[in-house]
Design a protein around this motif. Structure first.
Motif, PDB file in Angstrom:
ATOM      1  N   THR A  78     -25.000   7.299  -2.314  1.00 16.54           N
ATOM      2  CA  THR A  78     -24.526   8.698  -2.240  1.00 16.54           C
ATOM      3  C   THR A  78     -25.438   9.665  -1.823  1.00 16.54           C
ATOM      4  O   THR A  78     -25.079  10.473  -1.112  1.00 16.54           O
ATOM      5  CB  THR A  78     -23.675   8.867  -3.371  1.00 16.54           C
ATOM      6  N   SER A  79     -26.812   9.554  -2.300  1.00  9.16           N
ATOM      7  CA  SER A  79     -27.897  10.267  -1.786  1.00  9.16           C
ATOM      8  C   SER A  79     -28.116  10.234  -0.332  1.00  9.16           C
ATOM      9  O   SER A  79     -28.806  11.265   0.187  1.00  9.16           O
ATOM     10  CB  SER A  79     -28.929  10.130  -2.624  1.00  9.16           C
ATOM     11  N   ILE A  80     -27.715   9.045   0.178  1.00 10.67           N
ATOM     12  CA  ILE A  80     -28.316   8.751   1.614  1.00 10.67           C
ATOM     13  C   ILE A  80     -27.180   9.019   2.530  1.00 10.67           C
ATOM     14  O   ILE A  80     -27.111   9.602   3.817  1.00 10.67           O
ATOM     15  CB  ILE A  80     -28.927   7.536   1.928  1.00 10.67           C
ATOM     16  N   LEU A  81     -25.999   8.261   2.441  1.00 10.75           N
ATOM     17  CA  LEU A  81     -25.033   7.824   3.370  1.00 10.75           C
ATOM     18  C   LEU A  81     -24.458   9.003   3.655  1.00 10.75           C
ATOM     19  O   LEU A  81     -24.008   9.222   5.023  1.00 10.75           O
ATOM     20  CB  LEU A  81     -23.927   6.858   2.717  1.00 10.75           C
ATOM     21  N   PRO A  82     -23.714   9.716   2.928  1.00 11.08           N
ATOM     22  CA  PRO A  82     -22.989  11.131   3.632  1.00 11.08           C
ATOM     23  C   PRO A  82     -23.696  11.801   4.656  1.00 11.08           C
ATOM     24  O   PRO A  82     -23.013  12.245   5.529  1.00 11.08           O
ATOM     25  CB  PRO A  82     -22.654  11.855   2.278  1.00 11.08           C
ATOM     26  N   LYS A  83     -25.002  12.265   4.572  1.00 10.32           N
ATOM     27  CA  LYS A  83     -25.803  13.014   5.470  1.00 10.32           C
ATOM     28  C   LYS A  83     -25.940  12.226   6.661  1.00 10.32           C
ATOM     29  O   LYS A  83     -25.871  12.511   7.756  1.00 10.32           O
ATOM     30  CB  LYS A  83     -27.124  13.457   4.821  1.00 10.32           C
TER      31      LYS A  83
END
Length: 315
Positions: A78-83
């Protein structure tokens, strides 16, 4: 200077994430497998957390560590995928300087935490196989909680110098990061300063922190294999070794691509940039997806719960 990407600045207000350089036209198509991996990771890891909570027979050290692994995978992905998906779908490339430092801190910190959890799972397998009569007295719930807390604190402390070092450097070349997320060395390479301390400390974390984890896991499994080969029957040996298969698969998925990615990130002169970026994305996202699948398929109680849920819906 008029160009915002080459203006002199000490601390940029924003960075520009390019996504996957050279493959911008295919960003929408590339987003399909990555978004699929993310959805599987979310559903799989939440399913594990739900089943372990609901099934009393899974309230033990092995499954508590599995829940810690699931939470770590959820946070890291979640630290990577949304952005990343915002870049692929909406061309939303800007990221605030502080948000960039926070993102890389979470990415690297939870990578180290995940490594520590794999060590804890190796310890659990070692005690369960080599000292089965003492397993419940050694790995009590308070001990498991302390081990989990230690893994999180170690990960957070080990990578804390990353944002602290990056914050003190001047940035006067560019604010363009040629990948879809912020990482330690990608940001450090934009600094107008001698960043050898960043590189050396990154290698220290890789080899002296995560490397020690690998050594501990190898030593644990040497003792485990010795204990297994001492069992009297072939069936007993296979059954006992079978309890370690999921852990071994998850370790291979995590450490082998991780080592490859960390080394190419520093010595990637002959590696095409888009290939390097794609490999890095797969490294961070693949374990989050595969861990839930590996443990879901290999763990009888979890597999049974999932089958019952689908069977119940089918009827």
């Amino acid at each position: 200077m008029s160009d915002s990407n080459t203006t002199d600045f000490t601390n940029p207000s924003t960075f520009i994430l390019l996504g996957i350089p050279g493959l911008e036209a295919a960003h929408v198509w590339i987003s399909i497998p990555f978004s699929t991996m993310y959805i599987i990771a979310i559903l799989g890891n939440f399913t594990i957390l739900f089943i372990v909570k609901m099934e009393p027979s899974l309230h033990g050290p092995m499954y508590y560590f599995l829940c810690m692994l699931a939470i770590t995978d959820l946070v890291e992905s979640t630290s990577i995928l949304p952005k990343m998906l915002a870049i692929f779908w909406f061309n939303s490339r800007e990221i605030n300087f502080n948000a960039c430092l926070a993102q890389l801190y979470f990415i690297h910190g939870f990578s180290v935490t995940e490594s520590g959890i794999f060590v804890a799972m190796a310890l659990d397998r070692y005690v369960a196989i080599c000292h089965p009569l003492r397993h419940s007295t050694i790995l009590t719930n308070p001990v498991v909680a302390k081990i989990g807390l230690a893994a999180v604190l170690r990960g957070g402390i080990a990578v804390l110098p990353y944002p602290l070092l990056l914050r003190q450097w001047p940035y006067c070349r560019t604010n363009i990061i040629p990948q879809p997320y912020c990482s330690h060395m990608a940001v450090a390479k934009l600094a107008c300063a001698d960043i050898r301390v960043n590189s050396y400390y990154g290698l220290f974390v890789l080899f002296c922190v995560m490397g020690l984890d690998v050594i501990f896991i190898i030593v644990s499994y040497i003792h485990i294999l010795v204990a297994i080969f001492c069992l009297p029957t072939k069936d007993a040996r296979l059954k006992t070794f079978g309890t370690c298969i999921s852990h071994l698969c998850a370790i291979l998925v995590f450490y082998i691509p991780g080592l490859f990615f960390s080394l190419t990130n520093r010595f990637h002169q002959n590696v095409p940039l888009h290939f390097h970026v794609l490999i890095a994305n797969v490294y961070y996202l693949m374990p989050s997806m595969l861990n839930s699948i590996i443990y879901g398929v290999r763990t009888r109680q979890i597999r049974g719960w999932v089958l019952r849920l689908f069977t119940h819906k089918g009827t």
